[in-house]
Design an enzyme around this catalytic site. Structure first.
Site, short mmCIF file in Angstrom:
data_model
loop_
_atom_site.label_atom_id
_atom_site.label_comp_id
_atom_site.label_asym_id
_atom_site.label_seq_id
_atom_site.Cartn_x
_atom_site.Cartn_y
_atom_site.Cartn_z
N HIS A 1 -11.11 -12.01 -4.05
CA HIS A 1 -9.35 -12.98 -4.43
C HIS A 1 -9.26 -14.80 -3.70
O HIS A 1 -8.73 -15.18 -3.88
CB HIS A 1 -8.95 -12.62 -5.21
N ASP A 2 -9.57 -14.10 -2.39
CA ASP A 2 -9.41 -15.81 -0.84
C ASP A 2 -10.20 -16.79 -2.09
O ASP A 2 -10.25 -18.24 -0.79
CB ASP A 2 -9.82 -15.04 0.16
N TRP B 1 0.86 -1.19 -0.22
CA TRP B 1 0.17 0.28 -0.55
C TRP B 1 0.97 1.33 0.07
O TRP B 1 0.42 2.31 -0.23
CB TRP B 1 -1.66 -0.15 1.17
N PHE C 1 -17.51 -11.75 8.43
CA PHE C 1 -18.32 -11.65 7.08
C PHE C 1 -18.98 -12.39 7.02
O PHE C 1 -20.01 -11.82 6.04
CB PHE C 1 -17.16 -10.62 6.62
N GLY D 1 -15.68 -9.83 13.88
CA GLY D 1 -16.64 -10.38 12.89
C GLY D 1 -16.06 -11.03 12.60
O GLY D 1 -15.01 -11.02 11.65
N ASP E 1 -12.82 -7.57 11.14
CA ASP E 1 -11.93 -8.54 10.68
C ASP E 1 -12.63 -9.89 12.04
O ASP E 1 -13.09 -9.32 13.41
CB ASP E 1 -10.80 -7.61 10.38
C1 LIG Z 1 -5.80 -11.49 1.86
S1 LIG Z 1 -6.00 -10.60 3.59
C2 LIG Z 1 -6.80 -8.48 2.61
C3 LIG Z 1 -6.46 -7.89 4.31
C4 LIG Z 1 -6.43 -5.89 3.46
N1 LIG Z 1 -7.62 -5.53 3.18
C5 LIG Z 1 -5.55 -5.73 2.61
O1 LIG Z 1 -6.36 -5.95 1.18
O2 LIG Z 1 -4.11 -5.48 2.59
C6 LIG Z 1 -7.82 -10.86 3.77
C7 LIG Z 1 -8.22 -10.38 4.79
O3 LIG Z 1 -9.73 -10.92 5.47
C8 LIG Z 1 -10.05 -11.32 6.68
N2 LIG Z 1 -10.22 -12.40 7.16
C9 LIG Z 1 -10.69 -13.27 6.11
N3 LIG Z 1 -11.70 -13.78 6.51
C10 LIG Z 1 -12.97 -13.38 7.30
C11 LIG Z 1 -14.03 -13.44 8.03
N4 LIG Z 1 -14.61 -14.64 7.51
N5 LIG Z 1 -14.59 -12.46 8.51
C12 LIG Z 1 -13.68 -11.10 8.20
N6 LIG Z 1 -12.76 -11.27 8.29
C13 LIG Z 1 -12.32 -12.02 7.45
C14 LIG Z 1 -8.33 -12.30 7.55
O4 LIG Z 1 -8.38 -11.71 8.37
C15 LIG Z 1 -7.75 -11.03 6.49
O5 LIG Z 1 -7.34 -9.54 7.44
#
Ligand SMILES: C[S@@+](CC[C@H](N)C(=O)[O-])C[C@H]1O[C@@H](n2cnc3c(N)ncnc32)[C@H](O)[C@@H]1O
Length: 374
Positions: free
Chosen positions: A284-285, A164, A266, A264, A239
């Site tokens: 993308h995950d 970033w 999401f 929480g 998160d």
């Molecule tokens: C690949 S990281 C991206 C983080 C940030 N948005 C960035 O772009 O730098 C994915 C994020 O989703 C959060 N995450 C994954 N599963 C989640 C869930 N079920 N509820 C809330 N957050 C979640 C992870 O903890 C992580 O912070």
């Protein structure tokens, strides 16, 4: 002039040796070569670098000369002895004190991603991530595998932030976000420490006791960009509880009135009220099915007139470029449940979730932005 066959062989060799190039970069960072040369008042010889970093002078000389060929270092010869110093590239991106330092991401690539990529063929065979093979951990719950230890969780969080400082302004300025004063960053762990203060901890010390000591603050890159671009914005970071708790334990920026936190899931829990939901590198995950579920939840939470900003690396329309995004997409196979997508594929997820006026902006950098309205 070499023949087409010879040129093809050169290209093949270059591809085959790509992993060695990565390892030269990773090793030079891990050993502290660039920080040492940045701190030294004058260029240093290999013996001096080796002595100060506690390595063999034989290995160090070869490493330094290879770094010169890769333009990570420059060398001059004085009285028959090579003296090394950083190039502009290494000064900008590989020295810890630089605001554009990328070393956290490189360390994550070296220690985690590289090991998963050792199983790429198997990942393609199975169509699933390789945490069980690389680290012996189950991966039915994706982020349980990604956050398999506190040290790994902190390393992941710090690694993700690095980009970033390079791409933050581009993605935040791709659209005028001033009509959205109340922002919810969904899955936004990394925004958290962009507000943290900068504390210097020596690199080697940090590596040795990541779990025990407070993290050095990060560059504050995206926060600086966000608050300079949109000074009136308020951000709720949403998160998973373990991430929020880790941040509360390790970071000292909770007094910033522009930031609040919600723990929480999401996929299950109510999302905070907001004018704009930012999903940066979240979709993308996940599989299309999980993305659709999440987007429908965001749509339900979104105020009328509100919006969603998706920040991702976009594939070309035919999916055959850019190469970096294709590699990221394969990385999603190796490390997640998802993939990178084309603009049309994001449109096909956003529209059925109820979003309209979907606009896609390529920034010219690695990450792009898609804005849609409820
Ligand atoms: C690949 S990281 C991206 C983080 C940030 N948005 C960035 O772009 O730098 C994915 C994020 O989703 C959060 N995450 C994954 N599963 C989640 C869930 N079920 N509820 C809330 N957050 C979640 C992870 O903890 C992580 O912070």
């Amino acid at each position: 002039m070499s023949s087409p066959e010879e040129q093809a062989y050169c290209l093949l060799t270059e591809y085959a040796h790509g992993f060695m190039v990565s390892q030269v970069l990773f090793a030079a960072c891990e050993l502290g070569v660039f920080d040492l040369l940045a701190e030294a008042p004058e260029p240093l010889g290999a013996v001096a670098v080796a002595a100060r970093l506690g390595t063999s002078s034989h290995g160090m000389e070869l490493l330094l000369d290879t770094c010169v060929s890769l333009k990570l270092l420059q060398a001059e010869t004085r009285r028959g002895k090579a003296l090394y110093q950083n190039t502009e590239l290494s000064s900008t991106y590989l020295v810890r004190a630089s605001p554009k330092y990328q070393g956290n991401m490189l360390r994550y690539l070296a220690r985690t991603t590289y090991l998963c990529w050792g199983h790429l063929a198997q990942a393609v065979r199975d169509g699933r991530n390789q945490y069980p093979e690389a680290f012996g951990v189950p991966s039915d719950e994706l982020f349980t595998a990604i956050y398999r230890s506190e040290g790994e969780r902190l390393q992941f969080m710090r690694a993700l932030e690095d980009v970033w400082s390079i791409s933050g302004r581009h993605v935040l300025a791709a659209f005028d976000l001033s009509p959205f004063p109340l922002i919810c960053d969904v899955g936004g762990e990394c925004w958290l420490h962009r507000w943290s203060s900068k504390t210097h901890v020596p690199h080697t010390f940090l590596s040795a006791c990541l779990v025990l000591c407070p993290l050095p603050g990060c560059s504050g890159a995206l926060a600086k960009e966000c608050t300079s671009l949109y000074p009136g914005c308020q951000v709720t970071v949403f998160d998973i509880p373990e991430v929020i708790q880790t941040v509360k334990k390790h970071f000292s920026f909770l007094e910033d009135p522009r930031i609040s936190f919600r723990e929480g899931d999401f996929f299950k829990d109510p999302l905070p009220e907001a004018d704009l939901y930012i999903l940066a590198r979240v979709l993308h995950d996940w599989t299309d099915t999980r993305c659709s579920h999440l987007l429908a939840r965001v749509h339900r939470a979104c105020k009328p007139g509100g919006g969603i900003l998706v920040i991702e690396s976009l594939l070309d329309a035919d999916g055959r470029g850019p190469l970096t995004t294709q590699l990221y997409s394969l990385n999603m196979v190796v490390q997640t449940e998802g993939r990178e997508r084309t603009p049309a594929q994001y449109h096909a997820l956003l529209a059925p979730a109820g979003f309209q006026d979907i606009q896609c902006r390529r920034t010219g950098g690695i990450y792009d932005a898609i804005l849609a309205r409820r």
